[in-house]
Design a protein around this motif. Structure first.
Motif, PDB file in Angstrom:
ATOM      1  N   LEU A 144       0.834  -1.212   0.000  1.00 16.05           N
ATOM      2  CA  LEU A 144       0.000   0.000   0.000  1.00 16.05           C
ATOM      3  C   LEU A 144       0.862   1.253   0.000  1.00 16.05           C
ATOM      4  CD1 LEU A 144      -2.618  -0.975   2.749  1.00 16.05           C
ATOM      5  CD2 LEU A 144      -3.024  -0.813   0.279  1.00 16.05           C
ATOM      6  N   THR A 145       0.454   2.238  -0.797  1.00 20.23           N
ATOM      7  CA  THR A 145       1.180   3.516  -0.793  1.00 20.23           C
ATOM      8  C   THR A 145       0.255   4.670  -0.423  1.00 20.23           C
ATOM      9  OG1 THR A 145       0.785   3.748  -3.138  1.00 20.23           O
ATOM     10  CG2 THR A 145       2.931   2.866  -2.492  1.00 20.23           C
ATOM     11  N   SER A 146      -0.837   4.337   0.258  1.00 20.16           N
ATOM     12  CA  SER A 146      -1.624   5.398   0.886  1.00 20.16           C
ATOM     13  C   SER A 146      -2.320   4.764   2.067  1.00 20.16           C
ATOM     14  CB  SER A 146      -2.628   6.013  -0.088  1.00 20.16           C
ATOM     15  OG  SER A 146      -3.525   5.032  -0.522  1.00 20.16           O
ATOM     16  N   MET A 147      -2.602   5.573   3.038  1.00 24.80           N
ATOM     17  CA  MET A 147      -3.272   5.064   4.231  1.00 24.80           C
ATOM     18  C   MET A 147      -4.601   5.793   4.329  1.00 24.80           C
ATOM     19  SD  MET A 147      -1.084   2.894   5.280  1.00 24.80           S
ATOM     20  CE  MET A 147       0.456   2.539   4.431  1.00 24.80           C
ATOM     21  N   GLY A 148      -5.683   5.078   4.218  1.00 23.96           N
ATOM     22  CA  GLY A 148      -6.993   5.725   4.187  1.00 23.96           C
ATOM     23  C   GLY A 148      -7.053   6.634   2.968  1.00 23.96           C
ATOM     24  N   ASP A 149      -7.489   7.868   3.149  1.00 31.13           N
ATOM     25  CA  ASP A 149      -7.560   8.796   2.017  1.00 31.13           C
ATOM     26  C   ASP A 149      -6.291   9.627   1.866  1.00 31.13           C
ATOM     27  OD1 ASP A 149     -10.063   7.937   1.442  1.00 31.13           O
ATOM     28  OD2 ASP A 149     -11.075   9.486   2.641  1.00 31.13           O
ATOM     29  N   GLU A 150      -5.361   9.419   2.759  1.00 27.61           N
ATOM     30  CA  GLU A 150      -4.157  10.266   2.773  1.00 27.61           C
ATOM     31  C   GLU A 150      -3.126   9.787   1.756  1.00 27.61           C
ATOM     32  OE1 GLU A 150      -2.698  12.530   5.510  1.00 27.61           O
ATOM     33  OE2 GLU A 150      -4.833  13.071   5.549  1.00 27.61           O
ATOM     34  N   ASP A 151      -2.657  10.711   0.911  1.00 21.90           N
ATOM     35  CA  ASP A 151      -1.515  10.392   0.046  1.00 21.90           C
ATOM     36  C   ASP A 151      -0.270  10.294   0.914  1.00 21.90           C
ATOM     37  OD1 ASP A 151      -3.217  10.732  -2.009  1.00 21.90           O
ATOM     38  OD2 ASP A 151      -2.093  12.339  -3.006  1.00 21.90           O
ATOM     39  N   ILE A 152       0.688   9.498   0.431  1.00 24.93           N
ATOM     40  CA  ILE A 152       1.978   9.465   1.126  1.00 24.93           C
ATOM     41  C   ILE A 152       2.995  10.205   0.271  1.00 24.93           C
ATOM     42  CG2 ILE A 152       3.877   7.984   1.892  1.00 24.93           C
ATOM     43  CD1 ILE A 152       1.839   5.984   2.798  1.00 24.93           C
ATOM     44  N   SER A 153       3.554  11.224   0.859  1.00 24.19           N
ATOM     45  CA  SER A 153       4.545  12.008   0.145  1.00 24.19           C
ATOM     46  C   SER A 153       5.868  11.823   0.879  1.00 24.19           C
ATOM     47  CB  SER A 153       4.090  13.467   0.173  1.00 24.19           C
ATOM     48  OG  SER A 153       4.899  14.200  -0.678  1.00 24.19           O
ATOM     49  N   ILE A 154       6.897  11.486   0.130  1.00 21.82           N
ATOM     50  CA  ILE A 154       8.191  11.216   0.776  1.00 21.82           C
ATOM     51  C   ILE A 154       9.168  12.333   0.409  1.00 21.82           C
ATOM     52  CG2 ILE A 154      10.147   9.595   0.927  1.00 21.82           C
ATOM     53  CD1 ILE A 154       7.768   8.073   1.864  1.00 21.82           C
ATOM     54  N   ARG A 155       9.810  12.873   1.402  1.00 22.39           N
ATOM     55  CA  ARG A 155      10.866  13.870   1.186  1.00 22.39           C
ATOM     56  C   ARG A 155      12.178  13.267   1.650  1.00 22.39           C
ATOM     57  NH1 ARG A 155       8.629  19.400   2.282  1.00 22.39           N
ATOM     58  NH2 ARG A 155       6.403  19.025   2.536  1.00 22.39           N
ATOM     59  N   TRP A 156      13.218  13.568   0.921  1.00 24.92           N
ATOM     60  CA  TRP A 156      14.541  13.188   1.425  1.00 24.92           C
ATOM     61  C   TRP A 156      15.561  14.175   0.892  1.00 24.92           C
ATOM     62  CZ3 TRP A 156      13.281  11.474  -3.343  1.00 24.92           C
ATOM     63  CH2 TRP A 156      14.291  11.224  -4.265  1.00 24.92           C
ATOM     64  N   ASN A 157      16.691  14.193   1.547  1.00 27.80           N
ATOM     65  CA  ASN A 157      17.718  15.146   1.162  1.00 27.80           C
ATOM     66  C   ASN A 157      18.867  14.379   0.527  1.00 27.80           C
ATOM     67  OD1 ASN A 157      18.741  17.669   0.923  1.00 27.80           O
ATOM     68  ND2 ASN A 157      19.720  17.649   2.937  1.00 27.80           N
ATOM     69  N   ASP A 158      19.080  14.595  -0.753  1.00 28.81           N
ATOM     70  CA  ASP A 158      20.165  13.914  -1.441  1.00 28.81           C
ATOM     71  C   ASP A 158      21.416  14.781  -1.312  1.00 28.81           C
ATOM     72  OD1 ASP A 158      20.586  11.698  -3.808  1.00 28.81           O
ATOM     73  OD2 ASP A 158      21.853  13.464  -4.070  1.00 28.81           O
ATOM     74  N   ARG A 159      22.539  14.154  -0.969  1.00 30.47           N
ATOM     75  CA  ARG A 159      23.753  14.942  -0.707  1.00 30.47           C
ATOM     76  C   ARG A 159      24.234  15.669  -1.954  1.00 30.47           C
ATOM     77  NH1 ARG A 159      27.613  10.648   1.188  1.00 30.47           N
ATOM     78  NH2 ARG A 159      29.156  12.311   1.227  1.00 30.47           N
ATOM     79  N   ARG A 160      23.893  15.199  -3.132  1.00 28.76           N
ATOM     80  CA  ARG A 160      24.329  15.901  -4.338  1.00 28.76           C
ATOM     81  C   ARG A 160      23.172  16.642  -5.017  1.00 28.76           C
ATOM     82  NH1 ARG A 160      24.244  13.579  -9.369  1.00 28.76           N
ATOM     83  NH2 ARG A 160      24.814  15.146 -10.909  1.00 28.76           N
ATOM     84  N   LEU A 161      21.994  16.018  -5.035  1.00 27.07           N
ATOM     85  CA  LEU A 161      20.871  16.602  -5.785  1.00 27.07           C
ATOM     86  C   LEU A 161      20.047  17.582  -4.953  1.00 27.07           C
ATOM     87  CD1 LEU A 161      19.658  13.302  -7.511  1.00 27.07           C
ATOM     88  CD2 LEU A 161      21.117  15.073  -8.507  1.00 27.07           C
ATOM     89  N   GLY A 162      20.294  17.569  -3.638  1.00 25.04           N
ATOM     90  CA  GLY A 162      19.538  18.491  -2.771  1.00 25.04           C
ATOM     91  C   GLY A 162      18.199  17.904  -2.343  1.00 25.04           C
ATOM     92  N   ARG A 163      17.286  18.794  -1.967  1.00 29.07           N
ATOM     93  CA  ARG A 163      16.000  18.329  -1.438  1.00 29.07           C
ATOM     94  C   ARG A 163      15.168  17.684  -2.527  1.00 29.07           C
ATOM     95  NH1 ARG A 163      14.151  21.569   3.253  1.00 29.07           N
ATOM     96  NH2 ARG A 163      15.898  22.914   3.703  1.00 29.07           N
ATOM     97  N   GLN A 164      14.567  16.553  -2.208  1.00 28.53           N
ATOM     98  CA  GLN A 164      13.757  15.818  -3.170  1.00 28.53           C
ATOM     99  C   GLN A 164      12.417  15.491  -2.529  1.00 28.53           C
ATOM    100  OE1 GLN A 164      15.224  14.871  -6.307  1.00 28.53           O
ATOM    101  NE2 GLN A 164      16.836  16.228  -5.539  1.00 28.53           N
ATOM    102  N   ARG A 165      11.436  15.294  -3.399  1.00 24.24           N
ATOM    103  CA  ARG A 165      10.117  14.969  -2.888  1.00 24.24           C
ATOM    104  C   ARG A 165       9.356  14.165  -3.934  1.00 24.24           C
ATOM    105  NH1 ARG A 165       6.075  19.419  -0.520  1.00 24.24           N
ATOM    106  NH2 ARG A 165       4.350  18.014  -0.147  1.00 24.24           N
ATOM    107  N   GLN A 166       8.604  13.175  -3.509  1.00 26.26           N
ATOM    108  CA  GLN A 166       7.770  12.421  -4.456  1.00 26.26           C
ATOM    109  C   GLN A 166       6.464  12.042  -3.763  1.00 26.26           C
ATOM    110  OE1 GLN A 166       8.707   8.197  -5.620  1.00 26.26           O
ATOM    111  NE2 GLN A 166       9.089   9.134  -7.615  1.00 26.26           N
ATOM    112  N   ASN A 167       5.366  12.276  -4.465  1.00 28.56           N
ATOM    113  CA  ASN A 167       4.071  11.802  -3.973  1.00 28.56           C
ATOM    114  C   ASN A 167       3.941  10.354  -4.445  1.00 28.56           C
ATOM    115  OD1 ASN A 167       1.350  11.035  -3.775  1.00 28.56           O
ATOM    116  ND2 ASN A 167       0.706  13.176  -3.752  1.00 28.56           N
TER     117      ASN A 167
END
Ligand code: GLU
Length: 295
Positions: A144-167
């Protein structure tokens, strides 16, 4: 626990080429520059893509370049019990479900929904089997990649690419952990193995950056730590895609390992190093890497 454990995780689909040496070298330099350990893992979980003997060839090429694993390489084809166990944990928490959809069916549903987004040759899964197989036989297992009606959005900080985010919910959808052919998916294997080996830092090619949110999601569901990530530049093939066997990559020329390392280092924007031996070259490159990437 050591404060830095890095790894290089080649799939034995053929010998190392110019592009794969970049990721190998960067992960090795980062480990050494941090005074850490460096492990090699043979990622042969997708046996349909592996070439017999390629693992030994890769380890031999790495050794000529002075890149030797600090432990006996872990081999994914020996790790099925650990993947099965992780899957069972997710199943008992109700986080996975059987899916009976073929690629074609997924495509048809997406066309009906007017939504045909393609990523990495995979379609965003529309969630068809979330609430039951509808009489179809089970083929794969999805998480599962959502819980109930909530989307799951993941943020992470890549040491070279900088801040990243994906829904994850909208851009990927519930993804496969066990495939229709019975093989465990790369996403599950990599997460289970990185945690098992205590990996703290992942340095790998930028083509894999897009997998990071799926892996972070699994780490959270399995209550495993999230390593630091750094994605390195790619060598491009003549067709403008990442260099691979399919677009003309040839095995590395091992007659001059210093030259091969030098070429990989250029893409990593390290200065040219004049050195007579591989070990001298690696020592100087480690210092240059530390100046740039270790604070
Ligand atoms: N086995 C993957 C590959 O060769 C790399 C996986 C990883 O570094 O996470 O593309």
């Amino acid at each position: 626990m050591p404060s830095y454990i890095g790894r290089f995780a080649p799939s034995p689909t053929g010998p190392l080429h110019e592009g794969s040496l970049v990721a190998a070298l960067a992960s090795w330099l980062d480990a050494r520059a941090h005074g850490g350990r460096w492990l090699v893992r043979i990622e042969d979980v997708d046996s349909t893509r592996c070439e017999y003997g390629a693992d030994e060839i890769i380890l031999g090429q790495l050794a000529i370049c002075g890149l030797v694993s600090d432990e006996t390489p872990l081999v994914q084809s020996n790790r099925s019990a650990a993947y099965e166990d992780a899957l069972a944990r997710l199943a008992s928490a109700g986080l996975v479900y059987p899916c009976g959809c073929s690629r074609r069916e997924i495509e048809e549903v997406l066309i009906t929904l007017g939504f045909l987004q393609q990523r990495h040759e995979e379609r965003v899964y529309p969630g068809t089997c979330r609430h039951g197989l509808g009489g179809k036989p089970a083929r794969s297992i999805r998480v599962l990649t959502s819980m109930g009606d909530e989307d799951i959005s993941i943020r992470w900080n890549d040491r070279r690419l900088g801040r990243q985010r994906q829904n994850l919910t909208r851009e990927v959808g519930d993804f496969v952990l066990k495939r229709a052919d019975g093989l465990f998916a790369y996403q599950l294997a990599v997460v289970v193995d990185d945690a098992h080996q205590g990996v703290t830092h992942i340095v790998r090619g930028e083509d894999l950056a897009d997998n990071t949110p799926r892996q972070v999601h699994l780490q959270r569901l399995l209550d495993l730590p999230t390593p630091e990530y750094m994605h390195t530049p790619l060598v491009m093939g003549v067709d403008g895609q990442k260099l691979s066997k399919q677009n003309g990559a040839t095995a590395l020329d091992m007659s001059s390992p210093v030259e091969a390392l030098q070429q990989a280092a250029r893409l990593l924007q390290l200065p040219r190093i004049e050195a007579l031996s591989v070990s001298e070259w690696l020592a100087a490159a480690t210092r240059a890497w530390a100046t740039r990437w270790v604070s």
